[in-house]
Design a protein around this motif. Structure first.
Motif, PDB file in Angstrom:
ATOM      1  N   MET A 144      18.232 -61.832  -8.083  1.00 31.17           N
ATOM      2  CA  MET A 144      18.958 -61.689  -9.324  1.00 31.17           C
ATOM      3  C   MET A 144      18.104 -62.280 -10.444  1.00 31.17           C
ATOM      4  O   MET A 144      17.707 -63.427 -10.388  1.00 31.17           O
ATOM      5  N   ASN A 145      17.829 -61.486 -11.460  1.00 24.74           N
ATOM      6  CA  ASN A 145      16.954 -61.906 -12.539  1.00 24.74           C
ATOM      7  C   ASN A 145      17.719 -61.870 -13.861  1.00 24.74           C
ATOM      8  O   ASN A 145      17.699 -60.880 -14.576  1.00 24.74           O
ATOM      9  N   ILE A 146      18.378 -62.981 -14.178  1.00 19.28           N
ATOM     10  CA  ILE A 146      19.173 -63.076 -15.409  1.00 19.28           C
ATOM     11  C   ILE A 146      18.256 -63.530 -16.537  1.00 19.28           C
ATOM     12  O   ILE A 146      17.501 -64.489 -16.365  1.00 19.28           O
ATOM     13  N   PRO A 147      18.288 -62.852 -17.700  1.00 16.85           N
ATOM     14  CA  PRO A 147      17.480 -63.317 -18.829  1.00 16.85           C
ATOM     15  C   PRO A 147      17.825 -64.764 -19.182  1.00 16.85           C
ATOM     16  O   PRO A 147      18.986 -65.199 -19.061  1.00 16.85           O
ATOM     17  N   ILE A 148      16.830 -65.513 -19.612  1.00 15.94           N
ATOM     18  CA  ILE A 148      17.000 -66.933 -19.908  1.00 15.94           C
ATOM     19  C   ILE A 148      18.093 -67.162 -20.943  1.00 15.94           C
ATOM     20  O   ILE A 148      18.926 -68.055 -20.788  1.00 15.94           O
ATOM     21  N   THR A 149      18.099 -66.364 -21.997  1.00 12.12           N
ATOM     22  CA  THR A 149      19.114 -66.575 -23.041  1.00 12.12           C
ATOM     23  C   THR A 149      20.520 -66.411 -22.484  1.00 12.12           C
ATOM     24  O   THR A 149      21.425 -67.175 -22.833  1.00 12.12           O
ATOM     25  N   ASP A 150      20.711 -65.448 -21.600  1.00 14.62           N
ATOM     26  CA  ASP A 150      22.028 -65.248 -20.992  1.00 14.62           C
ATOM     27  C   ASP A 150      22.403 -66.449 -20.126  1.00 14.62           C
ATOM     28  O   ASP A 150      23.550 -66.898 -20.122  1.00 14.62           O
ATOM     29  N   GLU A 151      21.444 -66.967 -19.399  1.00 13.31           N
ATOM     30  CA  GLU A 151      21.695 -68.126 -18.544  1.00 13.31           C
ATOM     31  C   GLU A 151      22.043 -69.360 -19.386  1.00 13.31           C
ATOM     32  O   GLU A 151      22.960 -70.112 -19.057  1.00 13.31           O
ATOM     33  N   VAL A 152      21.318 -69.557 -20.489  1.00 14.84           N
ATOM     34  CA  VAL A 152      21.596 -70.690 -21.376  1.00 14.84           C
ATOM     35  C   VAL A 152      23.002 -70.564 -21.958  1.00 14.84           C
ATOM     36  O   VAL A 152      23.772 -71.535 -21.984  1.00 14.84           O
ATOM     37  N   ILE A 153      23.350 -69.385 -22.413  1.00 15.90           N
ATOM     38  CA  ILE A 153      24.690 -69.170 -22.979  1.00 15.90           C
ATOM     39  C   ILE A 153      25.764 -69.441 -21.934  1.00 15.90           C
ATOM     40  O   ILE A 153      26.778 -70.088 -22.216  1.00 15.90           O
ATOM     41  N   GLU A 154      25.534 -68.995 -20.715  1.00 19.99           N
ATOM     42  CA  GLU A 154      26.497 -69.233 -19.637  1.00 19.99           C
ATOM     43  C   GLU A 154      26.665 -70.736 -19.389  1.00 19.99           C
ATOM     44  O   GLU A 154      27.783 -71.224 -19.231  1.00 19.99           O
ATOM     45  N   GLN A 155      25.562 -71.450 -19.376  1.00 20.49           N
ATOM     46  CA  GLN A 155      25.633 -72.897 -19.175  1.00 20.49           C
ATOM     47  C   GLN A 155      26.340 -73.585 -20.348  1.00 20.49           C
ATOM     48  O   GLN A 155      27.126 -74.506 -20.156  1.00 20.49           O
ATOM     49  N   LEU A 156      26.040 -73.146 -21.568  1.00 23.77           N
ATOM     50  CA  LEU A 156      26.668 -73.730 -22.749  1.00 23.77           C
ATOM     51  C   LEU A 156      28.181 -73.562 -22.734  1.00 23.77           C
ATOM     52  O   LEU A 156      28.922 -74.468 -23.118  1.00 23.77           O
ATOM     53  N   ARG A 157      28.626 -72.412 -22.307  1.00 23.72           N
ATOM     54  CA  ARG A 157      30.074 -72.140 -22.281  1.00 23.72           C
ATOM     55  C   ARG A 157      30.805 -73.101 -21.350  1.00 23.72           C
ATOM     56  O   ARG A 157      31.984 -73.391 -21.554  1.00 23.72           O
ATOM     57  N   ALA A 158      30.111 -73.595 -20.337  1.00 22.88           N
ATOM     58  CA  ALA A 158      30.741 -74.500 -19.369  1.00 22.88           C
ATOM     59  C   ALA A 158      30.719 -75.954 -19.844  1.00 22.88           C
ATOM     60  O   ALA A 158      31.364 -76.802 -19.238  1.00 22.88           O
ATOM     61  N   MET A 159      29.999 -76.243 -20.931  1.00 21.05           N
ATOM     62  CA  MET A 159      29.857 -77.622 -21.418  1.00 21.05           C
ATOM     63  C   MET A 159      30.904 -77.953 -22.467  1.00 21.05           C
ATOM     64  O   MET A 159      31.335 -77.084 -23.223  1.00 21.05           O
ATOM     65  N   PRO A 160      31.243 -79.243 -22.529  1.00 25.17           N
ATOM     66  CA  PRO A 160      32.100 -79.662 -23.640  1.00 25.17           C
ATOM     67  C   PRO A 160      31.331 -79.547 -24.957  1.00 25.17           C
ATOM     68  O   PRO A 160      30.094 -79.521 -24.969  1.00 25.17           O
ATOM     69  N   GLN A 161      32.059 -79.488 -26.063  1.00 25.93           N
ATOM     70  CA  GLN A 161      31.431 -79.228 -27.355  1.00 25.93           C
ATOM     71  C   GLN A 161      30.382 -80.274 -27.740  1.00 25.93           C
ATOM     72  O   GLN A 161      29.352 -79.928 -28.299  1.00 25.93           O
ATOM     73  N   HIS A 162      30.623 -81.550 -27.424  1.00 26.76           N
ATOM     74  CA  HIS A 162      29.651 -82.571 -27.819  1.00 26.76           C
ATOM     75  C   HIS A 162      28.306 -82.356 -27.124  1.00 26.76           C
ATOM     76  O   HIS A 162      27.254 -82.625 -27.697  1.00 26.76           O
ATOM     77  N   LEU A 163      28.330 -81.838 -25.899  1.00 26.89           N
ATOM     78  CA  LEU A 163      27.072 -81.532 -25.222  1.00 26.89           C
ATOM     79  C   LEU A 163      26.440 -80.261 -25.778  1.00 26.89           C
ATOM     80  O   LEU A 163      25.218 -80.135 -25.833  1.00 26.89           O
TER      81      LEU A 163
END
Length: 75
Positions: free
Chosen positions: A1-20
């Protein structure tokens, strides 16, 4: 599975609280402003092979000897 980096970053960001998320944004902005320093490898290629093999061997031996020593009084 080859997910573009920007998509992966956005996915990770969505899981973080706002301060992070803010910390990630600040880090990304700092990276965008940073400048690459140093000399490119392409420019250094002209020096390849300029150190005689005998000197390289001496350097390797000095590194091996120096790296195998522990100075307990160093700190």
């Amino acid at each position: 599975m080859n997910i573009p980096i920007t998509d992966e970053v956005i996915e990770q960001l969505r899981a973080m609280p706002q301060h992070l998320q803010w910390r990630v944004l600040e880090f990304a902005q700092a990276l965008a402003k940073s400048q690459v320093r140093g000399t490119s490898g392409q420019q250094l290629l002209r020096f390849a092979g300029s150190i005689p093999p005998e000197d390289l061997q001496l350097m390797c031996e000095a590194i091996e000897q120096g790296c195998e020593q522990v100075d307990v009084n160093e700190w």
